[in-house]
Motif scaffolding. Sequence first.
Motif, mmCIF file in Angstrom:
data_model
loop_
_atom_site.group_PDB
_atom_site.id
_atom_site.type_symbol
_atom_site.label_atom_id
_atom_site.label_comp_id
_atom_site.label_asym_id
_atom_site.label_seq_id
_atom_site.Cartn_x
_atom_site.Cartn_y
_atom_site.Cartn_z
ATOM 1 N N ARG A 1 11.729 4.247 5.737
ATOM 2 C CA ARG A 1 12.489 4.350 4.486
ATOM 3 C C ARG A 1 11.573 4.439 3.274
ATOM 4 N N MET A 2 10.458 3.733 3.311
ATOM 5 C CA MET A 2 9.526 3.753 2.182
ATOM 6 C C MET A 2 8.795 5.095 2.075
ATOM 7 N N LEU A 3 8.706 5.799 3.198
ATOM 8 C CA LEU A 3 7.957 7.055 3.238
ATOM 9 C C LEU A 3 8.812 8.293 2.973
ATOM 10 N N GLU A 4 10.111 8.106 2.732
ATOM 11 C CA GLU A 4 11.011 9.246 2.572
ATOM 12 C C GLU A 4 10.571 10.210 1.475
ATOM 13 N N ASN A 5 10.065 9.705 0.362
ATOM 14 C CA ASN A 5 9.686 10.577 -0.758
ATOM 15 C C ASN A 5 8.175 10.656 -0.951
ATOM 16 N N LYS A 6 7.423 10.337 0.078
ATOM 17 C CA LYS A 6 5.960 10.365 0.000
ATOM 18 C C LYS A 6 5.425 11.629 0.668
ATOM 19 N N VAL A 7 4.308 12.089 0.138
ATOM 20 C CA VAL A 7 3.630 13.240 0.730
ATOM 21 C C VAL A 7 2.601 12.706 1.722
ATOM 22 N N ILE A 8 2.703 13.146 2.980
ATOM 23 C CA ILE A 8 1.761 12.708 4.016
ATOM 24 C C ILE A 8 1.039 13.935 4.565
ATOM 25 N N HIS A 9 -0.297 13.913 4.481
ATOM 26 C CA HIS A 9 -1.122 14.997 5.010
ATOM 27 C C HIS A 9 -1.848 14.500 6.256
ATOM 28 N N VAL A 10 -1.782 15.266 7.330
ATOM 29 C CA VAL A 10 -2.530 14.964 8.547
ATOM 30 C C VAL A 10 -3.814 15.783 8.500
ATOM 31 N N ASP B 1 0.835 -1.208 0.000
ATOM 32 C CA ASP B 1 0.000 0.000 0.000
ATOM 33 C C ASP B 1 0.870 1.258 0.000
ATOM 34 N N ILE B 2 1.900 1.244 0.822
ATOM 35 C CA ILE B 2 2.800 2.397 0.927
ATOM 36 C C ILE B 2 3.525 2.616 -0.400
ATOM 37 N N GLU B 3 4.005 1.534 -0.993
ATOM 38 C CA GLU B 3 4.708 1.631 -2.273
ATOM 39 C C GLU B 3 3.790 2.173 -3.364
ATOM 40 N N TRP B 4 2.539 1.723 -3.364
ATOM 41 C CA TRP B 4 1.556 2.134 -4.371
ATOM 42 C C TRP B 4 1.201 3.614 -4.261
#
Length: 159
Positions: free
Chosen positions: A121-130, A97-100
Motif C-alpha cells: 500500500r505504501m508503494l502504490e504511488n512510488k517509482v521503483i527501478h530495478v 524509509d519507504i514513506e520518505w
Amino acid sequence: MPPEFKREKNWKLLYLRSEKLARAKQLGIEYPRVPEAQLVQEVKSLRSPNQINVLFVCSRNQWRSLTAEQVWRRHPAIAVRSGGTSPNAKHPVSAADIEWAQVIFVMEEKHKSRLLAAYRRMLENKVIHVLDIPDEYKFMDAELVEILRQSVGEALGIQ
C-alpha cells in the motif's frame, strides 16, 4: 570503570534532566529553549526543496546499496538512503524509509518483490527501478560504481 557505576551516572543525569523539565514547567518556560519542532523545521529548511529522495535497496545493505548511497550522497539534486530487505541487513528497510523515498532503486527483481510483499500500500504511488545488478560486487568496486553512476543518472536525468 565497572558497569554499575556507569549506569548510576546515567540515572543521575536522567534525574537532573527530569528536575530541569519539572522546574521549567513550574516557571512556565520552555525547556530546552529551542523547541523540537523548530529544530526539525531548521533541518528541513537546510535541504533544497528541489531534491529528490532516493532509496537504494539490496538484500543485506552491505555492498551494492551501500555503494550506491556513497556514490550519490554528495550530489546536490538528490538526498539518499540505503537499506536491505533481509532482517539481518545493516539497515533493514523500514516503513519510514519507504514513506520518505520518492524514487526507489532495487538491485534485483527479488528485492522489488520483497518490498511489495511488505509495503504494497505504501508503494502504490512510488517509482521503483530495478537495476539488475547481480550480487557479485564488493563495496565500492570500480565496475559497480560506474554501473551505478550511469544507470541511476540516466533514470533520474542527472549526471
